[in-house]
Scaffold this motif. Structure first.
Motif: not given
Length: 283
Positions: A2-4, A22-27, A40-45
């Motif tokens: 999980n990356v901030l 894309a590499a599968g990390h939660r952002v 970007p899509a897939g990240a939590t703003p």
């Protein structure tokens, strides 16, 4: 993991966020303007004022594994932010830049720093990040995706003048360059492979003549594929002395440590990108 990511809507931050997702990390994608339509899509703003160290540190919750600072540097205001993030105990990857090295005919990651005026505070910021066990990443001049403030300036000059222009004397300065997507690959690699307390250079082309880039920009815009020097003193009256000094700075910078980690960039070089790639108008 999980990356901030701080500065996730910026030029570098958006590319890094995309690569991590894309590499599968939660952002968790944080910036002043973060929202569902801007990250970007897939990240939590998450919207946050990056000049408020306490507010940023509060985002480092128990499930955050590491923090990437990809926002534009704030100068001395970055020092309390580094202190706040170091206090969270999470690994920190901090974005600096190659201008902190000053004029150099060849510098690897162990070279001493001699920052020019526009990035003067970065010496102290880097020292604090490294002392806290973080990793400092210094990108070169970033290009690609038709973006970046400095490539954009070369394109704008070509459009306005009908030919290319660089800042400096008759022999144009050399700029270390990197494609934004190659740079994003390095951020991903650094999160898992870089040793704490080290510096990495994000540079794929150690020193490209600014004149060559200016001519390439002119060619890409359908202008006369020539370029002329703009004396730094004259440029300073329009751009400000600190920025004019940066554009006229001659540097050759290598990325030996980054390459040793296994970084293998392969996107187009800056001149090709400007002349025939992402900066060429559609149609």
């Amino acid at each position: 993991m999980n990356v901030l990511v701080l500065g996730a809507t910026g030029y570098i931050g958006a590319a890094v966020t995309e690569r991590l997702v894309a590499a599968g990390h939660r952002v968790t994608a944080a910036s002043r303007s973060a929202g569902p339509a801007t990250v970007p899509a897939g990240a939590t703003p998450v919207a946050v004022d990056l000049t408020d160290p306490a507010a940023v540190a509060a985002l480092v919750t128990d499930d955050v594994d590491t923090v990437v600072h990809a926002a534009a540097p704030l100068g001395d205001a970055d020092l309390p932010l580094v202190e706040a993030l170091a206090g969270t105990g999470r690994p920190l990857l901090w974005t600096s830049g190659i201008w902190v090295l000053g004029r150099t005919g060849g510098a690897d990651e162990d070279a001493p720093v001699a920052p020019i005026a526009i990035v003067g505070p970065r010496r102290r910021v880097e020292e604090n990040v490294l002392a806290a066990g973080g990793v400092v990443l210094r990108p070169g001049v970033v290009h690609g995706r038709g973006g970046g403030s400095i490539p954009g300036l070369l394109v704008a000059w070509a459009q306005q003048l009908g030919h290319g222009r660089w800042v400096g004397g008759d022999e144009s300065p050399r700029w270390p360059m990197v494609h934004v997507d190659d740079l994003a690959d390095l951020y991903l690699l650094a999160l898992t492979a870089a040793r704490p307390g080290t510096v990495l250079h994000g540079v794929t082309e150690p020193g490209v003549r600014a004149g060559e880039l200016a001519r390439a920009a002119a060619r890409g815009q359908g202008a006369e594929a020539t370029a002329v020097a703009w004396p730094e003193a004259d440029a300073a009256t329009e751009l400000g002395a600190p920025f004019a000094e940066a554009l006229g700075l001659d540097q050759v910078v290598t990325a030996d440590r980054a390459r040793a980690l296994g970084w293998s960039p392969g996107r187009p070089g800056a001149a090709d990108d400007l002349a025939t790639g992402s900066y060429v108008p559609a149609g």
